[in-house]
Design a protein around this motif. Sequence first.
Motif, PDB file in Angstrom:
ATOM      1  N   LYS A   1       0.850  -1.203   0.000  1.00 24.55           N
ATOM      2  CA  LYS A   1       0.000   0.000   0.000  1.00 24.55           C
ATOM      3  C   LYS A   1       0.880   1.246   0.000  1.00 24.55           C
ATOM      4  O   LYS A   1       0.652   2.181  -0.769  1.00 24.55           O
ATOM      5  N   ARG A   2       1.911   1.261   0.846  1.00 23.59           N
ATOM      6  CA  ARG A   2       2.829   2.404   0.896  1.00 23.59           C
ATOM      7  C   ARG A   2       3.540   2.581  -0.448  1.00 23.59           C
ATOM      8  O   ARG A   2       3.653   3.685  -0.966  1.00 23.59           O
TER       9      ARG A   2
ATOM     10  N   THR B   1       0.974   3.857  -3.171  1.00 27.11           N
ATOM     11  CA  THR B   1       0.357   5.165  -2.913  1.00 27.11           C
ATOM     12  C   THR B   1       1.381   6.253  -2.602  1.00 27.11           C
ATOM     13  O   THR B   1       1.361   7.307  -3.218  1.00 27.11           O
ATOM     14  N   GLN B   2       2.288   5.999  -1.675  1.00 21.79           N
ATOM     15  CA  GLN B   2       3.210   7.047  -1.259  1.00 21.79           C
ATOM     16  C   GLN B   2       4.413   7.198  -2.186  1.00 21.79           C
ATOM     17  O   GLN B   2       4.905   8.304  -2.365  1.00 21.79           O
ATOM     18  N   ILE B   3       4.876   6.104  -2.771  1.00 18.25           N
ATOM     19  CA  ILE B   3       6.039   6.202  -3.658  1.00 18.25           C
ATOM     20  C   ILE B   3       5.607   6.404  -5.108  1.00 18.25           C
ATOM     21  O   ILE B   3       6.040   7.352  -5.755  1.00 18.25           O
TER      22      ILE B   3
ATOM     23  N   GLY C   1       2.533   7.130  -6.086  1.00 13.09           N
ATOM     24  CA  GLY C   1       1.580   8.235  -6.130  1.00 13.09           C
ATOM     25  C   GLY C   1       0.190   7.897  -6.638  1.00 13.09           C
ATOM     26  O   GLY C   1      -0.553   8.804  -7.015  1.00 13.09           O
TER      27      GLY C   1
ATOM     28  N   GLU D   1      -3.721   7.128  -6.422  1.00 14.77           N
ATOM     29  CA  GLU D   1      -4.736   7.696  -5.533  1.00 14.77           C
ATOM     30  C   GLU D   1      -5.634   6.585  -4.990  1.00 14.77           C
ATOM     31  O   GLU D   1      -6.049   5.710  -5.734  1.00 14.77           O
TER      32      GLU D   1
ATOM     33  N   TYR E   1      14.302   6.769  -3.043  1.00 12.91           N
ATOM     34  CA  TYR E   1      13.606   5.915  -2.078  1.00 12.91           C
ATOM     35  C   TYR E   1      14.329   4.574  -1.911  1.00 12.91           C
ATOM     36  O   TYR E   1      13.757   3.627  -1.382  1.00 12.91           O
TER      37      TYR E   1
END
Length: 128
Positions: free
Chosen positions: A20-21, A24-26, A28, A30, A95
């Motif tokens: 999930k990270r 979504t976070q790396i 991007g 939605e 990252y």
Amino acid sequence: MKINKIHHIAIICSDYEKSKRFYTQILGLEIIEEVFRSERKSYKLDLAINGNYAIELFSFPNPPERVSRPEASGLRHLAFEVDDIEKTRNYLLSYSIECETIRIDEYTEKKFFFITDPDNLPIEFYQK
């Protein structure tokens, strides 16, 4: 029969929070909706790219590992189009994501490279 477009791609992950990270976070993507299906002990996360529904991320208890290399039959990889291949690669490297060297597609002469997601699913980034 007429197919309009690819509706979505479903991905089963071994570590839901890690994947999930990553998505979504790396990358991007939605979050559209996230549900926990208690009868299956499974999360389902609907993700969009630029507002378009694209990926369903699933968790299941103890899924078997995916064979990736050497090349196995089945889905080969997921590819994302990007505007700037060098900027994308540098972003992912920031990252600590291992990135292949940028290559040139011998047919289109476009730049591309591969990474893997947390479950070793090959992901390609392809220059627009």
